[in-house]
Design a protein around this motif. Structure first.
Motif, PDB file in Angstrom:
ATOM      1  N   GLU A   1      -9.101 -25.752  55.644  1.00 14.41           N
ATOM      2  CA  GLU A   1      -9.287 -26.626  54.487  1.00 14.41           C
ATOM      3  C   GLU A   1     -10.275 -27.729  54.888  1.00 14.41           C
ATOM      4  O   GLU A   1     -10.104 -28.378  55.926  1.00 14.41           O
ATOM      5  N   ILE A   2     -11.293 -27.950  54.077  1.00 15.35           N
ATOM      6  CA  ILE A   2     -12.356 -28.901  54.401  1.00 15.35           C
ATOM      7  C   ILE A   2     -12.144 -30.206  53.648  1.00 15.35           C
ATOM      8  O   ILE A   2     -11.929 -30.205  52.431  1.00 15.35           O
ATOM      9  N   VAL A   3     -12.236 -31.309  54.374  1.00 14.71           N
ATOM     10  CA  VAL A   3     -12.246 -32.644  53.773  1.00 14.71           C
ATOM     11  C   VAL A   3     -13.640 -33.211  53.989  1.00 14.71           C
ATOM     12  O   VAL A   3     -14.073 -33.407  55.125  1.00 14.71           O
ATOM     13  N   GLU A   4     -14.379 -33.462  52.900  1.00 18.68           N
ATOM     14  CA  GLU A   4     -15.782 -33.874  52.987  1.00 18.68           C
ATOM     15  C   GLU A   4     -15.951 -35.352  52.651  1.00 18.68           C
ATOM     16  O   GLU A   4     -15.341 -35.868  51.720  1.00 18.68           O
ATOM     17  N   ASP A   5     -16.792 -36.016  53.436  1.00 13.87           N
ATOM     18  CA  ASP A   5     -17.121 -37.415  53.184  1.00 13.87           C
ATOM     19  C   ASP A   5     -18.636 -37.578  53.287  1.00 13.87           C
ATOM     20  O   ASP A   5     -19.202 -37.633  54.383  1.00 13.87           O
ATOM     21  N   PHE A   6     -19.304 -37.637  52.127  1.00 11.59           N
ATOM     22  CA  PHE A   6     -20.755 -37.776  52.088  1.00 11.59           C
ATOM     23  C   PHE A   6     -21.175 -39.163  51.603  1.00 11.59           C
ATOM     24  O   PHE A   6     -22.290 -39.355  51.134  1.00 11.59           O
ATOM     25  N   THR A   7     -20.267 -40.129  51.703  1.00 12.04           N
ATOM     26  CA  THR A   7     -20.570 -41.464  51.171  1.00 12.04           C
ATOM     27  C   THR A   7     -21.740 -42.117  51.899  1.00 12.04           C
ATOM     28  O   THR A   7     -22.478 -42.908  51.315  1.00 12.04           O
ATOM     29  N   ARG A   8     -21.926 -41.787  53.176  1.00  8.47           N
ATOM     30  CA  ARG A   8     -23.016 -42.408  53.935  1.00  8.47           C
ATOM     31  C   ARG A   8     -24.385 -42.005  53.392  1.00  8.47           C
ATOM     32  O   ARG A   8     -25.331 -42.783  53.406  1.00  8.47           O
ATOM     33  N   VAL A   9     -24.518 -40.764  52.918  1.00  8.02           N
ATOM     34  CA  VAL A   9     -25.825 -40.277  52.471  1.00  8.02           C
ATOM     35  C   VAL A   9     -25.879 -40.113  50.960  1.00  8.02           C
ATOM     36  O   VAL A   9     -26.887 -39.684  50.420  1.00  8.02           O
ATOM     37  N   GLY A  10     -24.808 -40.423  50.264  1.00 10.43           N
ATOM     38  CA  GLY A  10     -24.790 -40.236  48.814  1.00 10.43           C
ATOM     39  C   GLY A  10     -24.202 -38.891  48.452  1.00 10.43           C
ATOM     40  O   GLY A  10     -23.956 -38.029  49.294  1.00 10.43           O
TER      41      GLY A  10
ATOM     42  N   ARG B   1     -27.156 -34.309  58.928  1.00  8.25           N
ATOM     43  CA  ARG B   1     -26.277 -34.196  60.091  1.00  8.25           C
ATOM     44  C   ARG B   1     -24.846 -34.543  59.683  1.00  8.25           C
ATOM     45  O   ARG B   1     -24.598 -35.558  59.042  1.00  8.25           O
ATOM     46  N   LEU B   2     -23.930 -33.672  60.085  1.00 10.21           N
ATOM     47  CA  LEU B   2     -22.517 -33.836  59.765  1.00 10.21           C
ATOM     48  C   LEU B   2     -21.702 -33.827  61.047  1.00 10.21           C
ATOM     49  O   LEU B   2     -21.876 -32.952  61.896  1.00 10.21           O
ATOM     50  N   ARG B   3     -20.815 -34.794  61.173  1.00 10.41           N
ATOM     51  CA  ARG B   3     -19.884 -34.798  62.296  1.00 10.41           C
ATOM     52  C   ARG B   3     -18.561 -34.211  61.820  1.00 10.41           C
ATOM     53  O   ARG B   3     -18.077 -34.559  60.742  1.00 10.41           O
ATOM     54  N   PHE B   4     -17.981 -33.313  62.617  1.00 15.44           N
ATOM     55  CA  PHE B   4     -16.733 -32.691  62.200  1.00 15.44           C
ATOM     56  C   PHE B   4     -15.622 -32.999  63.197  1.00 15.44           C
ATOM     57  O   PHE B   4     -15.860 -33.201  64.389  1.00 15.44           O
TER      58      PHE B   4
ATOM     59  N   ASN C   1      -4.779 -26.885  60.100  1.00 19.58           N
ATOM     60  CA  ASN C   1      -5.483 -26.087  59.092  1.00 19.58           C
ATOM     61  C   ASN C   1      -6.532 -26.909  58.343  1.00 19.58           C
ATOM     62  O   ASN C   1      -7.078 -26.444  57.353  1.00 19.58           O
ATOM     63  N   GLN C   2      -6.787 -28.125  58.820  1.00 21.91           N
ATOM     64  CA  GLN C   2      -7.714 -29.014  58.119  1.00 21.91           C
ATOM     65  C   GLN C   2      -8.844 -29.444  59.041  1.00 21.91           C
ATOM     66  O   GLN C   2      -8.644 -29.670  60.234  1.00 21.91           O
ATOM     67  N   LEU C   3     -10.049 -29.527  58.487  1.00 17.00           N
ATOM     68  CA  LEU C   3     -11.222 -29.984  59.230  1.00 17.00           C
ATOM     69  C   LEU C   3     -11.959 -31.020  58.386  1.00 17.00           C
ATOM     70  O   LEU C   3     -12.172 -30.813  57.187  1.00 17.00           O
ATOM     71  N   THR C   4     -12.341 -32.124  59.011  1.00 14.43           N
ATOM     72  CA  THR C   4     -13.024 -33.214  58.308  1.00 14.43           C
ATOM     73  C   THR C   4     -14.511 -33.187  58.613  1.00 14.43           C
ATOM     74  O   THR C   4     -14.916 -33.083  59.779  1.00 14.43           O
ATOM     75  N   LEU C   5     -15.332 -33.258  57.574  1.00  8.64           N
ATOM     76  CA  LEU C   5     -16.794 -33.350  57.700  1.00  8.64           C
ATOM     77  C   LEU C   5     -17.243 -34.724  57.237  1.00  8.64           C
ATOM     78  O   LEU C   5     -16.950 -35.125  56.111  1.00  8.64           O
TER      79      LEU C   5
END
Length: 456
Positions: free
Chosen positions: A372-381, A420-423, A430-434
């Motif tokens: 399961e992916i948790v995405e955080d793109f707030t830094r780049v919009g 560039r994404l840090r994970f 079962n969870q991975l943060t991007l």
């Protein structure tokens, strides 16, 4: 025991046992800073001090400075607790500290690792890697023998700058002569059909002094700064090499039923024998170098199996050799399509495909499950696009780089976009943060089209 206060009661035994167990189990988490980890550990130490007060000499005649020795012993125990639970990414630094004689103080070790953490964080935001971009340009005079050419530009990921025409261009006869671009032993190789050798030999007069460039394969030496011919493994029916990659040596994978697997060593190519059960199987592009585990990942799409090929340190091709290494099936039923935009870090496979449910999909090979992916793109919009290449940086195996080349239109230049994404992923979870680190765009000359990328 006269003259020494013990400061311990039987009633504290259970609390003491519990606290010592918590200290032994205290580890720095993947998402935790050293300061946060140290803070958790210090609370446990303070609790231990309440239940396990060390002996104090009260005789007044002690000449061996027992109290100071006991303080030093407690500090040394805390040093071992701290270094034992530090994250594996600092294991080398921790080992170096433990080899010092005398051992450093706890405060000194803490300060040393804080400095390394700051340097590591700087690498995340200013990575030291460099990216070679190969573009394709149609020449203005198509009546000439060479109607297109390769151009090579260098992107410095740390300085966030692009150096145009970093190495000399290669004129080409036709667009189909792409070849695979790899770097090995201070040279950049283009393997697989820059120009058909038969055509070259039949028309030597036309090519004059350029013969050394236009061979089936070419290499550019970064030291001598010149192009030279390079013999690729023998091919049949004019097919180019489907995939060539590097891992201490130059290996060619691809079409075993048409061309043997091969390794380049000691100045020449040697055919390698696949295990009998893999002969005539169909390999899917691309083959992925897994640097953390020192292996390649190879997907056979006719059986939906993923194999790990781990080369032997002394690979020599013999009649009984099994591709000069070990082949192990790591996934026996991969239940999705194998996409070309793929990368690996440890046991995690990453895929980026347009219109996926997640921007990046992650598959855990150790559990054979999609995460399961948790995405955080707030830094780049919030706006992200479709990318054609994905890779990890050698210095930061927990950073994904996605790159794409946008073709030029009318008077607008072509552009290379890099995200560039840090994970972060905890084993067994079962969870991975991007988390997006940064997003940059680099302009290219008009007209041009990005063909591929190579991490130097």
């Amino acid at each position: 025991m006269d003259g020494i206060e013990q400061g311990f009661s039987v009633g504290n035994g259970l609390k003491l046992h519990r606290t010592k167990g918590l200290i032994m189990a205290c580890k720095q988490g993947d998402n935790e800073t050293i300061t946060e980890y140290y803070g958790r550990l210090k609370k446990l130490w303070d609790e231990l001090d309440k239940f396990d007060r060390q002996p104090i000499c009260t005789c007044g005649g002690c000449k061996c400075d027992l109290n100071k020795q006991l303080d030093n012993k407690r500090d040394e125990d805390k040093l071992h607790d701290f270094l034992f639970g530090i994250h594996s990414s600092y294991s080398t630094a921790a080992s170096t500290l433990l080899l010092q004689q005398p051992l450093p103080s706890l405060n000194s070790a803490y300060s040393t690792l804080l400095i390394q953490e700051e340097e590591k964080d700087d690498d995340y935001h200013n990575p030291p890697g460099k990216l070679l971009v190969r573009t394709l340009k149609h020449l203005e005079k198509p009546d000439k023998i060479f109607s297109i050419e390769f151009n090579f530009h260098l992107i410095d990921l740390k300085k966030k700058k692009i150096e145009l025409n970093y190495i000399p261009a290669i004129p080409l006869m036709k667009e189909g002569a792409m070849g695979k671009m790899v770097v090995f032993d201070s040279c950049i190789y283009i393997l697989g059909g820059v120009l058909n050798r038969t055509e070259l030999n039949q028309n030597k007069a036309k090519y004059e002094n350029m013969n050394h460039i236009h061979c089936e394969s070419s290499k550019y030496c970064l030291v001598s700064k010149r192009w030279d011919a390079f013999d690729a493994p023998i091919q049949t029916e004019g097919c180019s090499i489907p995939d060539t990659t590097i891992f201490g040596k130059l290996y060619c994978f691809g079409l075993p039923w048409r061309r043997p697997m091969a390794v380049y060593e000691n100045g020449g190519w040697k055919d390698l024998k696949l295990p009998d059960h893999l002969i005539h199987r169909k390999i899917s592009y691309p083959v992925i170098p897994d640097r953390i585990n020192n292996r390649y990942l190879v997907y056979f799409y006719d059986s939906r199996e993923i194999y790990a090929f781990r080369p032997n340190s002394n690979s020599t091709a013999t009649a009984s050799a099994t591709a000069a290494g070990d082949w192990t099936c790591v996934v026996d039923n991969f239940n999705k399509e194998w996409h070309t935009t793929v990368a690996v870090s440890g046991n995690i496979l990453f895929f980026h495909v347009f219109r996926l449910h997640y921007f990046v999909a992650a598959y855990d090979m150790s559990t054979n499950k999609w995460l399961e992916i948790v995405e955080d793109f707030t830094r780049v919009g919030a706006t992200v696009s479709h990318f054609s290449h994905m890779f990890t940086l050698p210095e930061n195996h927990d950073v994904l780089c996605l790159a794409t080349g946008l073709p030029s239109t009318c008077n607008n230049p072509a552009a290379v976009d890099i995200l560039r994404l840090r994970f972060n992923h905890t084993s067994g979870s079962n969870q991975l943060t991007l988390t997006a680190l940064d997003y940059h765009s680099y302009n290219l000359p008009i007209p041009s089209r990005v063909n591929d990328f190579l991490l130097l």
